[in-house]
Design a protein around this motif. Structure first.
Motif, PDB file in Angstrom:
ATOM      1  N   ALA A 235      19.038  51.937  52.889  1.00 52.86           N
ATOM      2  CA  ALA A 235      19.136  51.245  51.607  1.00 52.86           C
ATOM      3  C   ALA A 235      19.844  49.892  51.774  1.00 52.86           C
ATOM      4  O   ALA A 235      19.415  48.865  51.194  1.00 52.86           O
ATOM      5  CB  ALA A 235      19.878  52.112  50.603  1.00 52.86           C
ATOM      6  N   ASP A 236      20.919  49.865  52.570  1.00 58.90           N
ATOM      7  CA  ASP A 236      21.642  48.603  52.770  1.00 58.90           C
ATOM      8  C   ASP A 236      20.766  47.561  53.459  1.00 58.90           C
ATOM      9  O   ASP A 236      20.732  46.384  53.064  1.00 58.90           O
ATOM     10  CB  ASP A 236      22.912  48.852  53.592  1.00 58.90           C
ATOM     11  N   GLU A 237      20.064  47.961  54.493  1.00 58.45           N
ATOM     12  CA  GLU A 237      19.234  47.007  55.228  1.00 58.45           C
ATOM     13  C   GLU A 237      18.048  46.543  54.391  1.00 58.45           C
ATOM     14  O   GLU A 237      17.601  45.398  54.509  1.00 58.45           O
ATOM     15  CB  GLU A 237      18.745  47.627  56.538  1.00 58.45           C
ATOM     16  N   LEU A 238      17.521  47.446  53.519  1.00 52.28           N
ATOM     17  CA  LEU A 238      16.446  47.017  52.631  1.00 52.28           C
ATOM     18  C   LEU A 238      16.964  45.978  51.631  1.00 52.28           C
ATOM     19  O   LEU A 238      16.246  45.024  51.290  1.00 52.28           O
ATOM     20  CB  LEU A 238      15.864  48.223  51.893  1.00 52.28           C
ATOM     21  N   ASP A 239      18.198  46.167  51.149  1.00 51.80           N
ATOM     22  CA  ASP A 239      18.783  45.154  50.273  1.00 51.80           C
ATOM     23  C   ASP A 239      18.874  43.808  50.979  1.00 51.80           C
ATOM     24  O   ASP A 239      18.531  42.761  50.409  1.00 51.80           O
ATOM     25  CB  ASP A 239      20.169  45.599  49.812  1.00 51.80           C
ATOM     26  N   ARG A 240      19.327  43.865  52.219  1.00 44.90           N
ATOM     27  CA  ARG A 240      19.446  42.618  52.973  1.00 44.90           C
ATOM     28  C   ARG A 240      18.067  42.025  53.254  1.00 44.90           C
ATOM     29  O   ARG A 240      17.885  40.802  53.201  1.00 44.90           O
ATOM     30  CB  ARG A 240      20.193  42.870  54.274  1.00 44.90           C
ATOM     31  N   PHE A 241      17.098  42.859  53.540  1.00 46.90           N
ATOM     32  CA  PHE A 241      15.757  42.366  53.826  1.00 46.90           C
ATOM     33  C   PHE A 241      15.154  41.712  52.580  1.00 46.90           C
ATOM     34  O   PHE A 241      14.495  40.665  52.658  1.00 46.90           O
ATOM     35  CB  PHE A 241      14.891  43.527  54.310  1.00 46.90           C
ATOM     36  N   GLU A 242      15.370  42.306  51.410  1.00 48.26           N
ATOM     37  CA  GLU A 242      14.882  41.698  50.178  1.00 48.26           C
ATOM     38  C   GLU A 242      15.555  40.349  49.917  1.00 48.26           C
ATOM     39  O   GLU A 242      14.913  39.384  49.475  1.00 48.26           O
ATOM     40  CB  GLU A 242      15.132  42.648  49.004  1.00 48.26           C
ATOM     41  N   ALA A 243      16.852  40.286  50.198  1.00 52.29           N
ATOM     42  CA  ALA A 243      17.555  39.010  50.023  1.00 52.29           C
ATOM     43  C   ALA A 243      17.002  37.953  50.976  1.00 52.29           C
ATOM     44  O   ALA A 243      16.842  36.772  50.610  1.00 52.29           O
ATOM     45  CB  ALA A 243      19.057  39.196  50.246  1.00 52.29           C
ATOM     46  N   LEU A 244      16.693  38.384  52.212  1.00 53.35           N
ATOM     47  CA  LEU A 244      16.137  37.440  53.173  1.00 53.35           C
ATOM     48  C   LEU A 244      14.773  36.938  52.724  1.00 53.35           C
ATOM     49  O   LEU A 244      14.470  35.738  52.818  1.00 53.35           O
ATOM     50  CB  LEU A 244      16.037  38.101  54.546  1.00 53.35           C
ATOM     51  N   LEU A 245      13.951  37.809  52.189  1.00 53.75           N
ATOM     52  CA  LEU A 245      12.642  37.391  51.697  1.00 53.75           C
ATOM     53  C   LEU A 245      12.800  36.425  50.518  1.00 53.75           C
ATOM     54  O   LEU A 245      12.072  35.433  50.405  1.00 53.75           O
ATOM     55  CB  LEU A 245      11.826  38.614  51.269  1.00 53.75           C
ATOM     56  N   THR A 246      13.741  36.719  49.647  1.00 55.65           N
ATOM     57  CA  THR A 246      13.976  35.829  48.506  1.00 55.65           C
ATOM     58  C   THR A 246      14.398  34.439  48.976  1.00 55.65           C
ATOM     59  O   THR A 246      13.914  33.410  48.480  1.00 55.65           O
ATOM     60  CB  THR A 246      15.036  36.428  47.585  1.00 55.65           C
ATOM     61  N   ASP A 247      15.305  34.409  49.960  1.00 55.37           N
ATOM     62  CA  ASP A 247      15.754  33.115  50.485  1.00 55.37           C
ATOM     63  C   ASP A 247      14.637  32.373  51.201  1.00 55.37           C
ATOM     64  O   ASP A 247      14.522  31.138  51.098  1.00 55.37           O
ATOM     65  CB  ASP A 247      16.939  33.313  51.435  1.00 55.37           C
ATOM     66  N   LEU A 248      13.813  33.104  51.933  1.00 50.35           N
ATOM     67  CA  LEU A 248      12.705  32.459  52.619  1.00 50.35           C
ATOM     68  C   LEU A 248      11.726  31.852  51.620  1.00 50.35           C
ATOM     69  O   LEU A 248      11.202  30.745  51.819  1.00 50.35           O
ATOM     70  CB  LEU A 248      11.983  33.460  53.526  1.00 50.35           C
ATOM     71  N   LEU A 249      11.450  32.566  50.552  1.00 52.49           N
ATOM     72  CA  LEU A 249      10.574  32.017  49.517  1.00 52.49           C
ATOM     73  C   LEU A 249      11.191  30.776  48.870  1.00 52.49           C
ATOM     74  O   LEU A 249      10.499  29.799  48.584  1.00 52.49           O
ATOM     75  CB  LEU A 249      10.297  33.083  48.455  1.00 52.49           C
ATOM     76  N   GLU A 250      12.489  30.820  48.649  1.00 53.41           N
ATOM     77  CA  GLU A 250      13.161  29.659  48.058  1.00 53.41           C
ATOM     78  C   GLU A 250      13.111  28.463  49.004  1.00 53.41           C
ATOM     79  O   GLU A 250      12.844  27.331  48.585  1.00 53.41           O
ATOM     80  CB  GLU A 250      14.612  30.024  47.721  1.00 53.41           C
ATOM     81  N   ILE A 251      13.372  28.700  50.289  1.00 54.59           N
ATOM     82  CA  ILE A 251      13.306  27.618  51.280  1.00 54.59           C
ATOM     83  C   ILE A 251      11.895  27.056  51.355  1.00 54.59           C
ATOM     84  O   ILE A 251      11.692  25.837  51.467  1.00 54.59           O
ATOM     85  CB  ILE A 251      13.762  28.139  52.660  1.00 54.59           C
ATOM     86  N   SER A 252      10.893  27.929  51.298  1.00 54.04           N
ATOM     87  CA  SER A 252       9.513  27.439  51.363  1.00 54.04           C
ATOM     88  C   SER A 252       9.182  26.578  50.146  1.00 54.04           C
ATOM     89  O   SER A 252       8.429  25.607  50.246  1.00 54.04           O
ATOM     90  CB  SER A 252       8.545  28.626  51.466  1.00 54.04           C
ATOM     91  N   ARG A 253       9.747  26.907  48.977  1.00 56.32           N
ATOM     92  CA  ARG A 253       9.521  26.061  47.797  1.00 56.32           C
ATOM     93  C   ARG A 253      10.183  24.694  47.973  1.00 56.32           C
ATOM     94  O   ARG A 253       9.614  23.669  47.579  1.00 56.32           O
ATOM     95  CB  ARG A 253      10.054  26.775  46.543  1.00 56.32           C
ATOM     96  N   PHE A 254      11.374  24.674  48.543  1.00 51.16           N
ATOM     97  CA  PHE A 254      12.027  23.393  48.811  1.00 51.16           C
ATOM     98  C   PHE A 254      11.218  22.577  49.817  1.00 51.16           C
ATOM     99  O   PHE A 254      11.023  21.371  49.650  1.00 51.16           O
ATOM    100  CB  PHE A 254      13.447  23.611  49.342  1.00 51.16           C
ATOM    101  N   ASP A 255      10.757  23.222  50.869  1.00 53.92           N
ATOM    102  CA  ASP A 255       9.994  22.508  51.893  1.00 53.92           C
ATOM    103  C   ASP A 255       8.690  21.963  51.337  1.00 53.92           C
ATOM    104  O   ASP A 255       8.243  20.874  51.724  1.00 53.92           O
ATOM    105  CB  ASP A 255       9.710  23.436  53.080  1.00 53.92           C
ATOM    106  N   ALA A 256       8.080  22.706  50.460  1.00 53.05           N
ATOM    107  CA  ALA A 256       6.804  22.265  49.890  1.00 53.05           C
ATOM    108  C   ALA A 256       6.993  21.263  48.761  1.00 53.05           C
ATOM    109  O   ALA A 256       6.013  20.670  48.291  1.00 53.05           O
ATOM    110  CB  ALA A 256       6.015  23.474  49.376  1.00 53.05           C
ATOM    111  N   GLY A 257       8.248  21.041  48.329  1.00 58.46           N
ATOM    112  CA  GLY A 257       8.505  20.097  47.247  1.00 58.46           C
ATOM    113  C   GLY A 257       8.176  20.656  45.880  1.00 58.46           C
ATOM    114  O   GLY A 257       7.949  19.880  44.936  1.00 58.46           O
ATOM    115  N   PHE A 258       8.166  21.976  45.740  1.00 60.87           N
ATOM    116  CA  PHE A 258       7.816  22.592  44.468  1.00 60.87           C
ATOM    117  C   PHE A 258       9.040  22.997  43.652  1.00 60.87           C
ATOM    118  O   PHE A 258       8.900  23.512  42.543  1.00 60.87           O
ATOM    119  CB  PHE A 258       6.936  23.837  44.690  1.00 60.87           C
TER     120      PHE A 258
END
Length: 564
Positions: free
Chosen positions: A321-344
């Motif tokens: 459960a702890d690692e899944l929480d961290r994995f979800e947070a990592l996916l959220t951050d990656l999506l946020e970074i991709s939005r910044f990189d794409a200028g969206f």
């Protein structure tokens, strides 16, 4: 320097042609003036010397004539003496010439009873012999000359050369004086001077014209290169310089075009790689959502029933459960970074009070702060602090900064300061932990950067928190800066404009804490409105540009890239 002075100096600083022509004009003027002065002086001196030599020869010849005609007389009592003196002077006296006439005076010794005579008649003598010359000739008995001025015709003073010689006729002594007008020499000297001035001016203007032509030939391709470079920097990668001829400038243009082509190819390749990377990150993040949801459901069921499992299986369900929480947070951050990189990424700014936001974020870390013995101390104004910001993004930045400060605070208090002025709002998070080594304040915002991988995370961060915070600060048109020193802790300062879209030039909070010992000047890492990361000095609130982030594989630090 005043506005008028800056306006006057601006063309000089901005125009290479103006500087080249002006310097050429100044230097050539000085050289031509010096050369003209030397030439005019030499010619004038030559004219004077030639006139003097001719005058001396004429006086010597006249002295021989006086001796020849007066030596035949019987003496000072000869009744023909006065007539002979008059005849000698008349014979020596010149006829009118273009430059005027010269005067001849024959002055007898005081023992000779005859009046001095000058010119055809005594009343025609209008020029006086200088007293100093008379004294020299009569006392020393030698040939002498002197320059003088006279006004014989009442039309102004004119220069004269007076030459005198002591003549001994055997039975007596006479002083013979010639007074030569220097009108021809003065006219010649004036002609030389005027000619030199006119020729010098013409030469200076010609040199300035040549300098302007040469400067234009050189500056025109340089200006074309500058315009092309500006268009290239604006994104018009197809722009090229026109190549003419085969000279050095043509080779420069060809080399510039080749460089532009190489840069265009490289930029296109990098853009394509960046696009593929962003697409890959976004696609992977989205595609992982579906299996992650399934795994999350299964993990939640296992976690809910962990009390019925053996101890090892129960612990495994908790870790899952702890690692899944961290994995979800990592996916959220990656999506946020991709939005910044794409200028969206979009800023949803609204006028909010930042005091409750700071208090709410600090309260959210109460349990972690108590467990690590690092209490969060708030220093906020008594009244509200209103700013046009995106509350969600500001809160995310604060969570990253306060969480990192607690984790790296070495069980010491964490201080959060909030201050504002008319144009800006600043939040500073200060810890008293291990601090940052020189140069690491440039690296803490790098993605996934950690100098000490063996250090256990207390907050379960992804390593992207500070990178996302930096992008959030840039999106606000603000700064996110870091300061730190070994053993003195560190401080992160977020500065945003009070009104969305305003440009900030200073911060109401210092980057370096007042209790810090700043011997060397550390650098800070701001996020300017243009999106460039910069370095700020220890005591200077306004950031300046710096080089791109260093390679995280070659640097060490005590902090990671951020943990949200």
């Amino acid at each position: 320097m005043g506005r008028r002075a800056r306006h006057a100096v601006s063309p000089w600083r901005r125009s290479l042609s103006l500087r080249v022509v002006s310097i050429t004009l100044l230097v050539s003027s000085l050289l031509v003036a010096a050369f003209g002065y030397f030439v005019a002086k030499q010619i004038t001196a030559g004219l004077v010397v030639a006139k003097r030599q001719a005058a001396v020869r004429q006086v010597s010849s006249g002295a021989g004539t006086v001796t020849q005609q007066l030596a035949a007389l019987s003496g000072a009592q000869d009744p023909q003496l006065a007539a002979s003196v008059r005849d000698v002077v008349v014979n020596l006296y010149s006829v009118p010439t273009r430059a005027g006439t010269y005067e001849v005076k024959l002055v007898p010794d005081s023992r000779i009873d005859v009046a001095p005579y000058g010119g055809p008649a005594p009343d025609q003598t209008k020029i006086e012999v200088p007293a100093a010359l008379r004294d020299t000739v009569s006392r020393k008995g030698a040939l002498a000359y002197q320059f003088t001025t006279a006004n014989p015709d009442g039309q102004g003073s004119r220069p004269y050369l007076a030459v005198g010689e002591h003549v001994d006729v055997g039975w007596g002594v006479f002083d013979l004086y010639y007074l030569f007008p220097l009108d021809d020499e003065v006219a010649a000297a004036n002609l030389v001077r005027n000619t030199t001035i006119i020729a010098g001016l013409a030469l200076v203007l010609l040199l300035a014209l040549m300098a302007a032509i040469v400067a234009r030939m050189v500056v025109t391709p340089v200006r074309a290169a500058a315009r092309t470079a500006q268009r290239l920097s604006a994104g018009l990668l197809h722009e090229r310089m026109e190549v003419r001829g085969e000279d050095d400038l043509a080779r420069l243009a060809a080399s510039f075009n080749q460089m532009a082509s190489n840069l265009q190819n490289q930029i296109v390749r990098l853009e394509e790689l960046s696009r593929l990377q962003r697409r890959f990150t976004s696609d992977v993040s989205h595609e992982l959502r579906t299996p992650l949801t399934t795994v999350r459901m299964a993990a939640d069921m296992l976690y809910a029933g962990r009390d019925e499992f053996p101890p090892a299986a129960a612990r495994s369900s908790e870790l899952l459960a702890d690692e899944l929480d961290r994995f979800e947070a990592l996916l959220t951050d990656l999506l946020e970074i991709s939005r910044f990189d794409a200028g969206f990424a979009v800023l949803d700014a609204e006028a909010v009070d930042l005091v409750p936001i700071v208090q709410r974020v600090a309260a959210g870390f109460g349990v972690l702060a108590e467990r690590l013995h690092a209490p969060v101390q708030l220093h906020t104004p008594d009244g509200p602090v209103i700013a046009e910001v995106d509350p969600r993004r500001v809160e995310r930045v604060l969570r990253n900064l306060i969480g990192n400060a607690i984790e790296h605070g070495e069980h010491r208090p964490v201080e959060v300061h909030l201050a504002a002025d008319e144009r800006t709002v600043a939040i500073a998070v200060r810890d008293h932990g291990i601090g940052l080594r020189p140069g690491e304040e440039k690296l803490v915002f790098n993605r996934f950067w950690r100098a000490d991988p063996s250090r256990a995370r207390q907050t379960g961060g992804t390593g992207l928190g500070l990178s996302i915070s930096l992008e959030d600060a840039r999106l606000h048109g603000g700064w996110l800066e870091a300061w730190g020193a070994p053993g003195q802790g560190s401080q992160f300062r977020l500065t945003v404009p009070a009104r969305a879209g305003d440009r900030i030039v200073s911060s109401p909070l210092p980057l370096v804490p007042p209790d810090a010992d700043v011997s060397p000047a550390p650098l800070a890492l701001p996020a300017g409105p243009a999106g460039s990361v910069g370095a700020a000095g220890t005591l200077d609130d306004e950031p300046t540009p710096h080089a791109p982030d260093a390679d995280p594989l070659t640097a060490g630090s005590t902090r990671g890239g951020g943990d949200e």
